[in-house]
Motif scaffolding. Structure first.
Motif, PDB file in Angstrom:
ATOM      1  N   TYR A  24      18.110   9.385  25.848  1.00  0.00           N
ATOM      2  CA  TYR A  24      18.625   8.170  26.479  1.00  0.00           C
ATOM      3  C   TYR A  24      19.849   7.670  25.729  1.00  0.00           C
ATOM      4  O   TYR A  24      19.852   7.655  24.499  1.00  0.00           O
ATOM      5  N   ASN A  26      21.564   8.999  29.539  1.00  0.00           N
ATOM      6  CA  ASN A  26      22.331  10.138  30.061  1.00  0.00           C
ATOM      7  C   ASN A  26      22.945   9.843  31.423  1.00  0.00           C
ATOM      8  O   ASN A  26      23.344  10.761  32.144  1.00  0.00           O
ATOM      9  N   LYS A  27      23.008   8.569  31.773  1.00  0.00           N
ATOM     10  CA  LYS A  27      23.672   8.146  33.002  1.00  0.00           C
ATOM     11  C   LYS A  27      24.058   6.677  32.866  1.00  0.00           C
ATOM     12  O   LYS A  27      23.642   6.009  31.907  1.00  0.00           O
ATOM     13  N   PRO A  28      24.844   6.136  33.790  1.00  0.00           N
ATOM     14  CA  PRO A  28      25.301   4.744  33.675  1.00  0.00           C
ATOM     15  C   PRO A  28      24.148   3.738  33.617  1.00  0.00           C
ATOM     16  O   PRO A  28      23.077   3.951  34.187  1.00  0.00           O
ATOM     17  N   GLN A  58      27.845   5.750  27.568  1.00  0.00           N
ATOM     18  CA  GLN A  58      27.689   5.761  29.021  1.00  0.00           C
ATOM     19  C   GLN A  58      28.289   4.479  29.597  1.00  0.00           C
ATOM     20  O   GLN A  58      28.292   3.432  28.939  1.00  0.00           O
ATOM     21  N   TYR A  85      17.681   1.872  32.338  1.00  0.00           N
ATOM     22  CA  TYR A  85      18.973   1.959  33.032  1.00  0.00           C
ATOM     23  C   TYR A  85      19.300   0.709  33.842  1.00  0.00           C
ATOM     24  O   TYR A  85      20.382   0.606  34.411  1.00  0.00           O
TER      25      TYR A  85
END
Length: 321
Positions: A24, A26-28, A58, A85
């Motif tokens: 963590y 690994n995306k917006p 990110q 997220y």
């Protein structure tokens, strides 16, 4: 045997959570706020979000979800996946005055969230239209008493801390001033600047530039000490209303159930961001006092704020409208 199975299951779950946290993020990441664009919550979220995306590697996107006194955005955050997220920038309305005033909110301010850290605090300022013939809290109270029901004050909405400040002033000063709720702090300030209302309690971050430009007149701050940016403006206690103390604050939360390793990582990164000299300078210039701490400290703060606003609501007779 059952205890052994449960122990193994617990270890497995912990190892999965730890592994998940290591990858963590690994995306917006998005930070939901429940106030309008341009509000203090929005400003703080963008400053902190911009620095977090540097440290986390990110993009951090700010999503504004105003409405229903903050309940719309808060519920959206509470119902989001607990995966780290989606975060939420809470404040003293979403996790203070609203829970104290509305027994049937679509979210539970305590149970539906995992605290990360308190971010900052800032006072409210009692401001008036410069055309109003007053230069002190005492003169404002005298004017209001001479015109019962003829003056009005703006707030960021029903149940907002702005309303709590206004109703507490009415109760402590014994004045009759009409409450005019707006959909957020910026529209309320616009109403004051446009002459639609006589006064309001505004967050110093929101109203600082208008005070400096003379577009509004500052009479007092709502906390126990004078604001660094307004050393000449007295506290309400100094102005003759001892015991009047309501401050504004902002803090980062995640949905309940977010893995503890992720909460710990977000706490560490946010505390690091708030320790940066550029962040201190940027937010300090707007009257904010940074207040990072542990998730446990923030959890205790939220509970104490809800209790405080509940006491104020009862003492001042504030009811949901």
């Amino acid at each position: 045997m059952l205890q052994r199975i449960l122990a193994i299951a617990g270890l497995l779950a912990a190892s999965i959570a730890a592994a998940f946290a290591q990858s963590y993020p690994n995306k917006p990441i998005r930070i939901i706020i429940a106030q309008a664009p341009g509000s203090a919550t929005d400003v703080i979220s963008r400053v902190v979000g911009n620095r977090l995306q540097e440290s986390l590697g990110q993009p951090v996107v700010i999503e504004t979800r105003p409405g229903a006194g903050g309940a719309v955005g808060t519920e959206a955050a509470a119902r989001s996946a607990p995966d780290g997220y989606t975060l939420f920038m809470a404040n003293n309305s979403t996790h203070g005055s609203n829970p104290a005033l509305y027994p049937k909110l679509p979210y539970d301010a305590v149970k539906d969230f995992a605290p990360i850290t308190l971010v900052a605090t800032v006072p409210y300022v009692l401001v008036v239209d410069p055309a109003l013939p007053v230069s002190s809290v005492g003169q404002l109270i005298a004017l209001a008493k001479s015109k019962p029901g003829k003056m009005n004050y703006a707030s960021a909405g029903n149940g907002s801390t702005h309303q709590f400040c206004g109703e507490l002033l009415k109760s402590m000063a014994g004045i009759d001033v009409l409450h005019i709720p707006y959909k957020g702090s910026p529209p309320a300030i616009a109403g004051l600047l446009g002459g639609e209302v006589s006064l309001m309690f505004a967050n110093l971050t929101d109203i600082g530039s208008q005070i400096r430009s003379g577009k509004v007149k500052a009479l007092a701050v709502t906390v126990s000490h004078r604001a660094n940016l307004l050393p000449e403006v007295p506290t309400l206690a100094e102005a003759g209303l001892p015991g009047f103390e309501i401050g504004s604050w902002f803090g980062l939360l995640a949905p309940a159930g977010t893995p503890a390793p992720i909460v710990s990582r977000l706490n560490a990164e946010t505390v690091k961001v708030l320790g940066r000299s550029d962040v201190k300078a940027t937010l300090g210039a707007q009257g904010l006092e940074l207040a990072p701490g542990s998730p446990e400290q923030f959890a205790a703060h939220i509970k104490s704020e809800i209790a405080k606003f509940t006491r104020i609501a009862r003492a001042a007779g504030i009811k949901a409208e």
